[in-house]
Design an enzyme around this catalytic site. Sequence first.
Site, mmCIF file in Angstrom:
data_model
loop_
_atom_site.group_PDB
_atom_site.id
_atom_site.type_symbol
_atom_site.label_atom_id
_atom_site.label_comp_id
_atom_site.label_asym_id
_atom_site.label_seq_id
_atom_site.Cartn_x
_atom_site.Cartn_y
_atom_site.Cartn_z
ATOM 1 N N ASP A 49 0.851 -1.186 0.000
ATOM 2 C CA ASP A 49 0.000 0.000 0.000
ATOM 3 C C ASP A 49 0.884 1.232 0.000
ATOM 4 O OD1 ASP A 49 -0.111 1.051 3.116
ATOM 5 O OD2 ASP A 49 -0.068 -1.129 3.038
ATOM 6 N N ASP A 138 -9.376 3.052 6.403
ATOM 7 C CA ASP A 138 -8.249 2.986 7.341
ATOM 8 C C ASP A 138 -8.679 3.697 8.615
ATOM 9 O OD1 ASP A 138 -5.930 3.404 8.788
ATOM 10 O OD2 ASP A 138 -4.723 4.013 7.079
ATOM 11 N N GLU A 140 -7.802 3.896 12.714
ATOM 12 C CA GLU A 140 -6.717 3.544 13.625
ATOM 13 C C GLU A 140 -6.466 4.685 14.606
ATOM 14 O OE1 GLU A 140 -2.725 4.396 11.708
ATOM 15 O OE2 GLU A 140 -3.886 3.736 9.970
#
Length: 254
Positions: A49, A138, A140
């Site tokens: 990524d 994403d 986090e």
Amino acid sequence: MARDRITPSRHRVRVRALAASAAALALMGTATALAGTPASAASLPKGHDVSSHQKNVDWPGARAKGARFVYIKATESTTYRNPYFDQQYDGSRKAGIRRGAYHFALPDKSSGARQAAYFVSHGGTWTADGWTLPPALDVEYNPYDKKHKCYGLSNSRMVDWIRSFSDELKRETGRRPVIYTTTNWWNLCTGGSSAFAADHALWIARHGSADAGTLPAGWSSWTFWQYDNSGSLPGDQNLFNGSAGRLKSFAMGL
């Protein structure tokens, strides 16, 4: 940690990595089953990524080094789009690499639905062509405020935020997002919610280990495993939990 704009926008609290050589030996040498798959890591499709930190990627070079898929950062919140996204997204496809876009969530800035809509309009799309991976979320640790790891949201509000993002993405693209996270963050910030495991693929981050470790609540297997933040491919190093044929089917939504 890489920064891809003035403030950090691809941040993860990671398990401290072992030396790169030791991690590589562990991945290549383990013959035991990883979480949810009977195959050894060495047999799984390899990918990576990237964000704007990698700039203009040499995609034919990445393909020659074994890249079979890549996730590319498209957006963050509703104020940022990766300036290299087009080169990275189009270039990887031309090189014969399956690719998808990901969005870096900032749940304290706006609603999940609003960020999903921004993501879709700036690259987070999907088509059943066999080359486009489902868009990824994403979610986090807060990279901008270490005291508020969960962005000031309670467990229930975080679950609601992720659901809002997912519902809007499904409405606009026809796919639920792949969820990128760590088990520690998920347990802390969603309270170990199992609300997404049934219909969301898991992209687990765990570095410096021979396996993906304990997964977040509800998931019995991972779809992608980010096992290191550096290696032979540009950006972070990943594996897909299945065969090359299964990767194509996953891209097609089958």
